[in-house]
Enzyme design. Structure first.
Site, mmCIF file in Angstrom:
data_model
loop_
_atom_site.group_PDB
_atom_site.id
_atom_site.type_symbol
_atom_site.label_atom_id
_atom_site.label_comp_id
_atom_site.label_asym_id
_atom_site.label_seq_id
_atom_site.Cartn_x
_atom_site.Cartn_y
_atom_site.Cartn_z
ATOM 1 C CG ASN A 6 3.992 -4.372 14.882
ATOM 2 O OD1 ASN A 6 3.238 -4.912 15.689
ATOM 3 N ND2 ASN A 6 5.076 -3.748 15.243
ATOM 4 C CG HIS A 9 -1.810 -2.083 17.232
ATOM 5 N ND1 HIS A 9 -2.005 -1.140 18.207
ATOM 6 C CD2 HIS A 9 -0.663 -1.763 16.606
ATOM 7 C CE1 HIS A 9 -1.023 -0.265 18.151
ATOM 8 N NE2 HIS A 9 -0.191 -0.617 17.188
ATOM 9 C CG HIS A 42 7.818 -4.016 20.697
ATOM 10 N ND1 HIS A 42 7.784 -2.636 20.661
ATOM 11 C CD2 HIS A 42 8.758 -4.342 21.616
ATOM 12 C CE1 HIS A 42 8.668 -2.162 21.524
ATOM 13 N NE2 HIS A 42 9.253 -3.181 22.132
ATOM 14 N NE ARG A 44 6.169 -1.063 25.133
ATOM 15 C CZ ARG A 44 6.624 0.008 24.470
ATOM 16 N NH1 ARG A 44 6.412 0.138 23.190
ATOM 17 N NH2 ARG A 44 7.280 0.951 25.120
ATOM 18 N NE ARG A 48 2.985 -0.482 26.893
ATOM 19 C CZ ARG A 48 3.492 0.724 26.647
ATOM 20 N NH1 ARG A 48 3.112 1.395 25.594
ATOM 21 N NH2 ARG A 48 4.373 1.255 27.465
ATOM 22 C CD GLU A 69 9.102 -3.903 16.403
ATOM 23 O OE1 GLU A 69 8.547 -3.390 17.393
ATOM 24 O OE2 GLU A 69 8.808 -3.631 15.253
ATOM 25 C CB THR A 100 8.991 2.485 19.585
ATOM 26 O OG1 THR A 100 8.471 1.221 19.989
ATOM 27 C CG2 THR A 100 10.478 2.508 19.773
ATOM 28 C CD GLU A 150 11.755 -1.116 11.403
ATOM 29 O OE1 GLU A 150 12.067 -2.290 11.707
ATOM 30 O OE2 GLU A 150 10.610 -0.653 11.552
ATOM 31 C CG HIS A 213 6.791 4.647 14.652
ATOM 32 N ND1 HIS A 213 6.751 3.695 15.643
ATOM 33 C CD2 HIS A 213 6.092 5.698 15.113
ATOM 34 C CE1 HIS A 213 6.081 4.181 16.668
ATOM 35 N NE2 HIS A 213 5.670 5.384 16.378
HETATM 36 N N1 PXP Z 1 8.898 -0.788 13.432
HETATM 37 C C1 PXP Z 1 9.225 -0.722 14.734
HETATM 38 C C2 PXP Z 1 10.640 -1.018 15.114
HETATM 39 C C3 PXP Z 1 8.265 -0.418 15.722
HETATM 40 O O1 PXP Z 1 8.611 -0.371 17.010
HETATM 41 C C4 PXP Z 1 6.935 -0.188 15.322
HETATM 42 C C5 PXP Z 1 5.892 0.138 16.353
HETATM 43 O O2 PXP Z 1 5.709 -0.900 17.210
HETATM 44 C C6 PXP Z 1 6.624 -0.288 13.965
HETATM 45 C C7 PXP Z 1 7.626 -0.553 13.032
HETATM 46 C C8 PXP Z 1 5.226 -0.123 13.442
HETATM 47 O O3 PXP Z 1 4.736 1.134 13.719
HETATM 48 P P1 PXP Z 1 3.183 1.435 13.462
HETATM 49 O O4 PXP Z 1 2.409 0.583 14.415
HETATM 50 O O5 PXP Z 1 3.071 2.902 13.759
HETATM 51 O O6 PXP Z 1 2.907 1.091 12.044
#
Ligand code: PXP
Length: 261
Positions: A6, A9, A42, A44, A48, A69, A100, A150, A213
């Protein structure tokens, strides 16, 4: 086990300054060469971090499958249908949340979910539902005829952090601490059992199972041991680690952790 990286960030850092760098697009080649199996982003509603133009470019240029996402809002589904990523993961979204915080209310959102799923499937987009690890949510997901679920591993990750990060090591025996550690260990075990049972149930009924997550280099090992989980989506911990050791190395190290022995 597959790894979806992901890369939101990277855009968090860019948006903090509202400048051009770092551009998440530059991460695509590094992720692929380091062994990532999927790019996860993601988009959003409040934009952001990832912007619509990022999503458009990433989906157009990534040679890895892109997992987009998004919330089940009509306008977000319009965008997803137009961009046609490999997969859309439908997630709950609250403006005030930092990240989330839980899974979709699959049972309560059936009409809106059905409509979103109908529209996405018409575009031949694979669909995943980000759900809390409960039997009710698995059953409700089965009724919606999606390919993937998921599991939100936030509860597991929080218990793990309470157990192993917050309490300092001490030579002194403090009975109350020992007791609370015992309870936390039991809670962690229960949550792992829950994830294991539900993943098995979902897989046997034909769903592909992902999880994510709050996963990191420490807490991921017990999740990897659950054979019926096919894929993990990990963001924060990989990008955080990449500040010190580089993105490529952070992905390689995580990928190494995901090898089942
Ligand atoms: N999976 C989903 C559906 C998410 O919304 C997120 C957070 O954006 C993640 C995985 C990844 O989470 P993390 O950034 O805590 O590893």
């Amino acid at each position: 086990m597959k790894l979806g990286v992901n890369i939101d960030h990277i855009a968090v850092l860019r948006e903090a300054r509202k400048v051009a760098d770092p551009d998440p697009l530059d991460a695509l080649g590094i992720c692929k060469r380091a062994g990532a199996d999927q790019i996860t982003i993601h988009l959003r509603e409040d934009r952001r971090h990832i912007q619509e133009s990022d999503a458009k470019n990433i989906i157009a240029l990534s040679s890895l499958p892109v997992n987009l996402e998004c919330a089940i809002d009509e306008s977000m589904i319009d965008i997803a249908c137009a961009l046609r990523p490999h997969r859309v993961t439908l997630v709950p979204e609250k403006r005030e949340e930092v990240t989330t915080e839980g899974g979709l209310a699959v049972e309560g959102e059936q009409p809106r979910l059905k409509e979103a799923i109908r529209r996405l499937q018409a575009q031949e987009i694979e669909i995943s539902l980000f759900i809390d690890p409960t039997l009710a949510a698995v059953k409700a997901s089965l009724d919606l005829h999606v390919e993937w679920i998921e599991f939100h591993t936030g509860k597991y990750a929080n218990i793990y952090a309470m157990l192993y990060s917050n309490l300092s090591q001490t030579h002194h025996s403090i009975p109350e601490l020992d007791l609370s550690r015992k309870i936390l260990k039991q809670m962690l075990n229960d949550e792992l059992c829950n994830l294991r049972l539900l993943s098995c149930e979902a897989m046997e009924r034909g769903l592909h199972v992902a999880a994510g997550h709050g996963l990191n280099m420490h807490n991921v090992t017990d999740i990897v041991d659950i054979e019926t989980i096919e894929e993990l989506n990990i963001g924060q911990s990989i990008i955080a680690r990449s500040i010190y050791i580089g993105l490529s190395q952070a992905i390689k190290e995580m990928k190494e952790k995901l090898i089942r022995r």
